[in-house]
Design an enzyme around this catalytic site. Structure first.
Site, mmCIF file in Angstrom:
data_model
loop_
_atom_site.group_PDB
_atom_site.id
_atom_site.type_symbol
_atom_site.label_atom_id
_atom_site.label_comp_id
_atom_site.label_asym_id
_atom_site.label_seq_id
_atom_site.Cartn_x
_atom_site.Cartn_y
_atom_site.Cartn_z
ATOM 1 C CE1 TYR A 53 4.247 55.689 11.625
ATOM 2 C CE2 TYR A 53 3.886 55.559 9.333
ATOM 3 C CZ TYR A 53 3.936 55.962 10.550
ATOM 4 O OH TYR A 53 3.286 57.332 10.630
ATOM 5 N NE ARG A 56 10.856 55.430 13.984
ATOM 6 C CZ ARG A 56 11.729 55.609 12.872
ATOM 7 N NH1 ARG A 56 11.311 55.633 11.425
ATOM 8 N NH2 ARG A 56 13.137 55.478 13.117
ATOM 9 C CD GLN A 86 0.532 64.717 21.860
ATOM 10 O OE1 GLN A 86 0.382 65.483 20.828
ATOM 11 N NE2 GLN A 86 1.184 64.975 23.052
ATOM 12 C CG ASN A 87 4.310 58.885 23.306
ATOM 13 O OD1 ASN A 87 4.444 59.867 22.574
ATOM 14 N ND2 ASN A 87 5.052 58.820 24.388
ATOM 15 C CB VAL A 88 2.379 55.157 17.674
ATOM 16 C CG1 VAL A 88 1.508 56.350 17.093
ATOM 17 C CG2 VAL A 88 3.835 55.466 17.384
ATOM 18 C CG HIS A 104 -1.274 61.141 17.450
ATOM 19 N ND1 HIS A 104 -0.541 62.084 17.941
ATOM 20 C CD2 HIS A 104 -2.418 61.919 17.321
ATOM 21 C CE1 HIS A 104 -0.663 63.371 18.014
ATOM 22 N NE2 HIS A 104 -2.188 63.092 17.602
ATOM 23 N N GLY A 170 6.259 65.640 28.549
ATOM 24 C CA GLY A 170 7.017 65.575 27.120
ATOM 25 C C GLY A 170 6.466 65.660 25.796
ATOM 26 C CB THR A 171 3.635 66.778 24.596
ATOM 27 O OG1 THR A 171 3.006 67.199 23.400
ATOM 28 C CG2 THR A 171 2.794 67.244 25.708
HETATM 29 P P1 OAD Z 1 7.895 66.208 19.903
HETATM 30 O O1 OAD Z 1 8.870 65.974 19.091
HETATM 31 O O2 OAD Z 1 7.140 67.479 19.103
HETATM 32 O O3 OAD Z 1 8.135 67.044 21.200
HETATM 33 C C1 OAD Z 1 8.880 66.222 22.246
HETATM 34 C C2 OAD Z 1 8.877 67.222 23.585
HETATM 35 O O4 OAD Z 1 9.475 66.312 24.445
HETATM 36 C C3 OAD Z 1 9.664 68.294 23.242
HETATM 37 O O5 OAD Z 1 8.823 69.486 23.946
HETATM 38 C C4 OAD Z 1 10.833 68.280 24.214
HETATM 39 O O6 OAD Z 1 11.563 69.297 24.888
HETATM 40 C C5 OAD Z 1 10.492 67.109 25.193
HETATM 41 N N1 OAD Z 1 11.338 66.032 25.799
HETATM 42 C C6 OAD Z 1 12.598 65.853 25.136
HETATM 43 N N2 OAD Z 1 13.388 65.009 25.959
HETATM 44 C C7 OAD Z 1 12.376 64.779 27.096
HETATM 45 C C8 OAD Z 1 12.663 63.845 28.193
HETATM 46 N N3 OAD Z 1 13.775 63.253 28.512
HETATM 47 N N4 OAD Z 1 11.771 64.127 28.985
HETATM 48 C C9 OAD Z 1 10.736 64.751 28.836
HETATM 49 N N5 OAD Z 1 10.436 65.493 27.797
HETATM 50 C C10 OAD Z 1 11.457 65.673 27.011
HETATM 51 O O7 OAD Z 1 6.633 65.149 20.184
HETATM 52 P P2 OAD Z 1 5.104 65.371 20.458
HETATM 53 O O8 OAD Z 1 4.797 66.505 21.230
HETATM 54 O O9 OAD Z 1 4.593 63.925 20.996
HETATM 55 O O10 OAD Z 1 2.241 62.660 15.641
HETATM 56 O O11 OAD Z 1 4.519 65.228 18.975
HETATM 57 C C11 OAD Z 1 3.179 65.066 18.926
HETATM 58 C C12 OAD Z 1 2.713 64.461 17.610
HETATM 59 O O12 OAD Z 1 3.775 65.031 16.460
HETATM 60 C C13 OAD Z 1 3.415 62.969 17.655
HETATM 61 O O13 OAD Z 1 2.363 62.090 18.255
HETATM 62 C C14 OAD Z 1 3.374 62.485 16.197
HETATM 63 C C15 OAD Z 1 4.255 63.970 15.823
HETATM 64 O O14 OAD Z 1 4.102 64.102 14.253
HETATM 65 C C16 OAD Z 1 2.077 61.490 14.631
HETATM 66 O O15 OAD Z 1 2.658 61.171 13.904
HETATM 67 C C17 OAD Z 1 0.408 61.713 14.087
#
Ligand code: OAD
Length: 231
Positions: A53, A56, A86-88, A104, A170-171
């Site tokens: 962390y 990060r 969900q972003n920190v 998160h 972006g998730t």
């Molecule tokens: P992910 O890494 O799972 O997903 C990221 C998403 O962002 C993917 O669907 C990509 O296609 C998309 N992406 C990439 N570049 C992009 C851009 N320039 N614009 C828009 N979208 C883009 O991340 P999260 O879904 O946020 O939790 O992950 C959820 C949780 O998993 C996080 O909060 C974290 C992680 O483990 C913890 O650490 C508790």
């Protein structure tokens, strides 16, 4: 003003130089979740978890909000905007968003291991083993680790239930319970999902999928929302 709820994930901060988790080259390719992001990891090797962390945080201090974060903040002129992230990272706040719910946790905060109500905001990036709260207990990252409760979930659900317009950006929608939030939005409101590589496993029947990066997809969508829905 209509209530606009925006649910974001790591992708919105990708163009700010912050790695996502599950894309190629994402954080979970370099680090195992069970080594750095679980209560068991903390029990086994807390120094390694702190270091993960710290890195990060160091990266975040050099990052700046991008056009996607700014587009959301700008929408506050026209809508009652609530961001659920969900972003920190703190890039939504730095872009000017006023109502941000972190489901998160927050990277720039730490809390006491034994007195979780004692939460502190950091100025720098480094937290070491031996850094303690005012009552003498070790400080840990203020992050929701895998296997821990998600204390803000009920608040997030309530916000989504009250939304007049809902944007997801972006998730990968891989992590529950946060990914379930989509199910709480009313059936008859406009919904949009922006992601260059959308996870179409989800049932997107009533969602407009915009296959773009946040940095250009969100400003374009913001223009459209102001034209079509602002009052
Ligand atoms: P992910 O890494 O799972 O997903 C990221 C998403 O962002 C993917 O669907 C990509 O296609 C998309 N992406 C990439 N570049 C992009 C851009 N320039 N614009 C828009 N979208 C883009 O991340 P999260 O879904 O946020 O939790 O992950 C959820 C949780 O998993 C996080 O909060 C974290 C992680 O483990 C913890 O650490 C508790």
């Amino acid at each position: 003003m209509k209530r606009l709820v925006v649910f974001t994930g790591a992708g919105i901060s990708a163009e700010s130089g912050i790695k996502t988790f599950r894309d190629n080259g994402g954080l979970w390719e370099e680090h195992k979740i069970e080594d750095v992001a679980t209560p068991q990891a903390w029990a086994k090797n807390p120094a390694l978890v702190q270091e993960f962390y710290n890195q990060r945080r160091k990266n975040l201090l050099h990052a700046k909000p991008n056009a996607g974060h700014f587009a959301i903040a700008e929408l506050q002129k026209y809508f009652n905007v609530h961001v659920i992230t969900q972003n920190v990272d703190d890039l939504h706040e730095r872009a000017g968003s006023e109502k941000v719910l972190h489901v998160h946790g927050e990277l720039m905060k730490v809390r006491s291991c034994d007195y979780p109500e004692l939460v502190y905001t950091l100025k720098g990036w480094e937290v070491k083993m031996g850094d303690k709260c005012e009552r003498g207990s070790q400080l840990r990252p203020h992050i929701v680790w895998f296997g821990e409760m998600v204390p803000e979930m009920d608040n997030a659900i309530e916000l989504v239930q009250q939304a007049d317009i809902f944007i997801v950006a972006g998730t990968s929608l891989n992590v529950y319970p946060a990914a379930n939030l989509l199910d709480y939005a009313s059936a008859d409101i406009p919904k949009f999902y922006i992601d260059p590589n959308p996870d179409l496993v989800y049932n997107f029947a009533d969602i407009t999928v915009i296959k773009k990066k946040a940095g250009n997809g969100l400003p374009d969508l913001a223009d459209k929302l102001v034209k079509d829905f602002a009052t």
